[in-house]
Design a protein around this motif. Structure first.
Motif, PDB file in Angstrom:
ATOM      1  N   UNK A  30      -0.614  -0.693  19.775  1.00 63.43           N
ATOM      2  CA  UNK A  30       0.169  -0.763  21.003  1.00 63.43           C
ATOM      3  C   UNK A  30       1.656  -0.893  20.742  1.00 63.43           C
ATOM      4  N   UNK A  31       2.023  -1.769  19.781  1.00 64.83           N
ATOM      5  CA  UNK A  31       3.425  -2.084  19.557  1.00 64.83           C
ATOM      6  C   UNK A  31       3.977  -1.533  18.248  1.00 64.83           C
ATOM      7  N   UNK A  32       3.147  -0.868  17.452  1.00 64.60           N
ATOM      8  CA  UNK A  32       3.633  -0.334  16.189  1.00 64.60           C
ATOM      9  C   UNK A  32       3.871  -1.401  15.152  1.00 64.60           C
ATOM     10  N   UNK A  33       3.311  -2.598  15.352  1.00 64.62           N
ATOM     11  CA  UNK A  33       3.441  -3.682  14.381  1.00 64.62           C
ATOM     12  C   UNK A  33       2.120  -3.813  13.646  1.00 64.62           C
ATOM     13  N   UNK A  34       2.182  -4.365  12.451  1.00 61.44           N
ATOM     14  CA  UNK A  34       0.961  -4.520  11.677  1.00 61.44           C
ATOM     15  C   UNK A  34       0.058  -5.610  12.199  1.00 61.44           C
ATOM     16  N   UNK A  35       0.547  -6.380  13.173  1.00 65.25           N
ATOM     17  CA  UNK A  35      -0.270  -7.446  13.729  1.00 65.25           C
ATOM     18  C   UNK A  35       0.073  -8.814  13.199  1.00 65.25           C
ATOM     19  N   UNK A  36       1.056  -8.898  12.288  1.00 62.47           N
ATOM     20  CA  UNK A  36       1.410 -10.175  11.683  1.00 62.47           C
ATOM     21  C   UNK A  36       1.843 -11.221  12.683  1.00 62.47           C
ATOM     22  N   UNK A  37       2.495 -10.796  13.765  1.00 60.05           N
ATOM     23  CA  UNK A  37       2.934 -11.738  14.781  1.00 60.05           C
ATOM     24  C   UNK A  37       1.755 -12.389  15.490  1.00 60.05           C
ATOM     25  N   UNK A  38       0.580 -11.790  15.404  1.00 63.88           N
ATOM     26  CA  UNK A  38      -0.649 -12.395  15.927  1.00 63.88           C
ATOM     27  C   UNK A  38      -1.375 -13.150  14.828  1.00 63.88           C
ATOM     28  N   UNK A  39      -1.498 -12.527  13.673  1.00 63.93           N
ATOM     29  CA  UNK A  39      -2.284 -13.091  12.586  1.00 63.93           C
ATOM     30  C   UNK A  39      -1.745 -14.436  12.130  1.00 63.93           C
ATOM     31  N   UNK A  40      -0.430 -14.527  11.933  1.00 75.03           N
ATOM     32  CA  UNK A  40       0.150 -15.750  11.373  1.00 75.03           C
ATOM     33  C   UNK A  40      -0.119 -16.972  12.261  1.00 75.03           C
ATOM     34  N   UNK A  41       0.190 -16.938  13.574  1.00 75.25           N
ATOM     35  CA  UNK A  41      -0.109 -18.128  14.383  1.00 75.25           C
ATOM     36  C   UNK A  41      -1.600 -18.439  14.507  1.00 75.25           C
ATOM     37  N   UNK A  42      -2.438 -17.400  14.538  1.00 75.62           N
ATOM     38  CA  UNK A  42      -3.886 -17.645  14.617  1.00 75.62           C
ATOM     39  C   UNK A  42      -4.381 -18.330  13.344  1.00 75.62           C
ATOM     40  N   UNK A  43      -3.990 -17.797  12.200  1.00 77.12           N
ATOM     41  CA  UNK A  43      -4.394 -18.404  10.937  1.00 77.12           C
ATOM     42  C   UNK A  43      -3.827 -19.809  10.788  1.00 77.12           C
ATOM     43  N   UNK A  44      -2.627 -20.011  11.293  1.00 75.76           N
ATOM     44  CA  UNK A  44      -2.014 -21.342  11.207  1.00 75.76           C
ATOM     45  C   UNK A  44      -2.887 -22.390  11.905  1.00 75.76           C
ATOM     46  N   UNK A  45      -3.387 -22.045  13.087  1.00 74.01           N
ATOM     47  CA  UNK A  45      -4.240 -22.983  13.817  1.00 74.01           C
ATOM     48  C   UNK A  45      -5.573 -23.195  13.090  1.00 74.01           C
ATOM     49  N   UNK A  46      -6.139 -22.112  12.562  1.00 72.99           N
ATOM     50  CA  UNK A  46      -7.423 -22.220  11.872  1.00 72.99           C
ATOM     51  C   UNK A  46      -7.298 -23.035  10.583  1.00 72.99           C
ATOM     52  N   UNK A  47      -6.232 -22.805   9.820  1.00 71.18           N
ATOM     53  CA  UNK A  47      -6.047 -23.546   8.570  1.00 71.18           C
ATOM     54  C   UNK A  47      -5.675 -24.998   8.855  1.00 71.18           C
ATOM     55  N   UNK A  48      -5.068 -25.258  10.003  1.00 67.06           N
ATOM     56  CA  UNK A  48      -4.816 -26.649  10.409  1.00 67.06           C
ATOM     57  C   UNK A  48      -6.141 -27.371  10.639  1.00 67.06           C
TER      58      UNK A  48
END
Length: 284
Positions: A30-48
Motif C-alpha cells: 500500500x505504502x511502498x514501505x517494507x513494513x518496518x514501521x509496523x514490525x518494529x513496534x509490534x515486535x517491541x511489545x512482544x519482546x517486552x
C-alpha cells in the motif's frame, strides 16, 4: 517450556507474529514501505512481554525487521514494476550510496543506546507524517530531481536512518521524491525498490552487531541461537514471512485504486500513530 519460555507465551508470540505479518504485507504494498514501521513496534511489545532487556530489545526489533522485509520488499517491488510505476534511474543512482549508509548504520547499532533507535524513529516518522498530512503540492525544493552527487548524499543518509529504524527506506525516499515534484504513486513504487538494497545488508549488519551481545545475556532465550542470530530473531523471521508475502500484492492493488490525497492521509496518520507510541515510551 522451550529454552526457558513457557509454551503458552510461545503460542501468543506465534499468533501475534502471524497477524502482524499480514498487516506488514498489506502496508508494504500500500505504502511502498517494507513494513518496518509496523514490525518494529509490534515486535517491541512482544519482546517486552518476553522480558527481553531494554538494552537489547530495540536493536533486536530493528534487526529482525530488516530481515523480515527482504522478501516483502522484493514482492512489492516486482508488483509495482509490472505496472510500470518504478523509476529505475533513481534506483541505480541510490544503490551504492544506500548500501554504504546501511553499513555505517549497522556499525552505529553495535554501540548505540536503546534510546537512540527510538528517537530516530520518532523524528523521521513525525516529519514524514507532517509532510503528508499538512503539506501542499507547492511545498517543494525543486520541480526536478537534483544532480547525482546530491542524490548520492541523500542515498547515504537514507541508508543510515533506515538501518537505525529497521525500515526499507520507503518512507524516507517517498518523502524525498515528493519534495522534488514526483507524484505519490510513483514515489511509493520507486521506494519499494530501495527496500531490497537496504534490507539485505542491513540484516547481515545486525547479525554482526548482535552476535557478541548474545553472550552478555545468556539468560535471555529470545536472543540465543536457534531462536536468533545476533539481533535477528529467527522465530520472528519465519512466522512473519508467509502472511506478509501473501498480503503484499493486495496492498499494491489497493494503492493503485486510491486517490492521491487519500493515500497520503492514510500514510501520514499511520506514521503519526507509530511516532506517538515511541515518544510515549521515551517520556515515561
Amino acid at each position: 517450556m522451550f529454552m526457558g519460555i513457557p509454551y503458552a507465551e510461545l503460542a501468543i508470540l506465534a499468533a501475534g507474529l502471524l497477524l502482524a505479518g499480514a498487516a506488514t504485507g498489506l502496508l508494504a504494498g500500500l505504502f511502498g514501505v517494507g513494513g518496518g514501521a509496523v514490525i518494529v513496534p509490534v515486535l517491541y511489545e512482544l519482546f517486552t512481554a518476553l522480558d527481553v532487556p531494554d538494552d537489547i530489545r530495540m536493536p533486536l526489533c530493528v534487526g529482525t525487521s530488516l530481515a523480515i522485509i527482504i522478501p516483502t520488499s522484493i514482492q512489492s517491488f516486482n508488483a509495482h514494476r509490472k505496472r510500470g510505476a518504478v523509476d529505475m534511474s533513481i534506483i541505480r543512482v541510490w544503490a551504492i550510496p544506500a548500501i554504504l549508509g546501511v553499513i555505517v548504520g549497522s556499525v552505529i547499532a553495535r554501540y548505540a543506546s536503546a534510546e537512540l533507535f527510538k528517537w530516530v524513529f520518532v523524528a523521521v516518522a513525525s516529519i514524514s507524517a507532517f509532510r503528508l498530512l499538512f503539506g501542499k503540492d507547492s511545498w517543494r525544493f525543486a520541480d526536478e530531481i537534483p544532480g547525482k552527487w546530491i542524490m548520492r548524499t541523500y542515498g547515504v543518509v537514507i541508508g543510515v536512518l533506515s538501518a537505525l529504524m529497521g525500515i526499507g527506506g520507503g518512507q524516507l525516499s517517498s518523502l524525498f521524491m515528493t519534495f522534488y515534484g514526483r507524484p505519490i504513486h510513483q514515489a511509493v513504487a520507486t521506494s519499494s525498490g530501495l527496500g531490497m538494497l537496504i534490507s539485505i545488508p542491513g540484516a547481515l549488519g545486525y547479525i554482526y552487531a548482535g552476535w557478541p551481545r548474545a553472550a552478555e545475556f545468556p539468560q535471555v532465550a529470545a536472543i540465543q541461537f536457534p531462536l536468533a542470530l545476533g539481533y535477528v530473531s529467527l522465530v520472528g523471521l519465519i512466522l512473519f514471512i508467509p502472511t506478509s508475502m501473501l498480503f503484499a500484492p493486495l496492498g499494491v492493488r489497493v494503492a493503485h485504486a486510491l486517490p492521491k490525497r487519500r493515500l497520503e492521509m492514510a500514510f501520514g496518520l499511520f506514521l503519526l500513530l507509530v511516532a506517538g507510541r515511541f515518544l510515549f515510551d521515551l517520556l515515561t
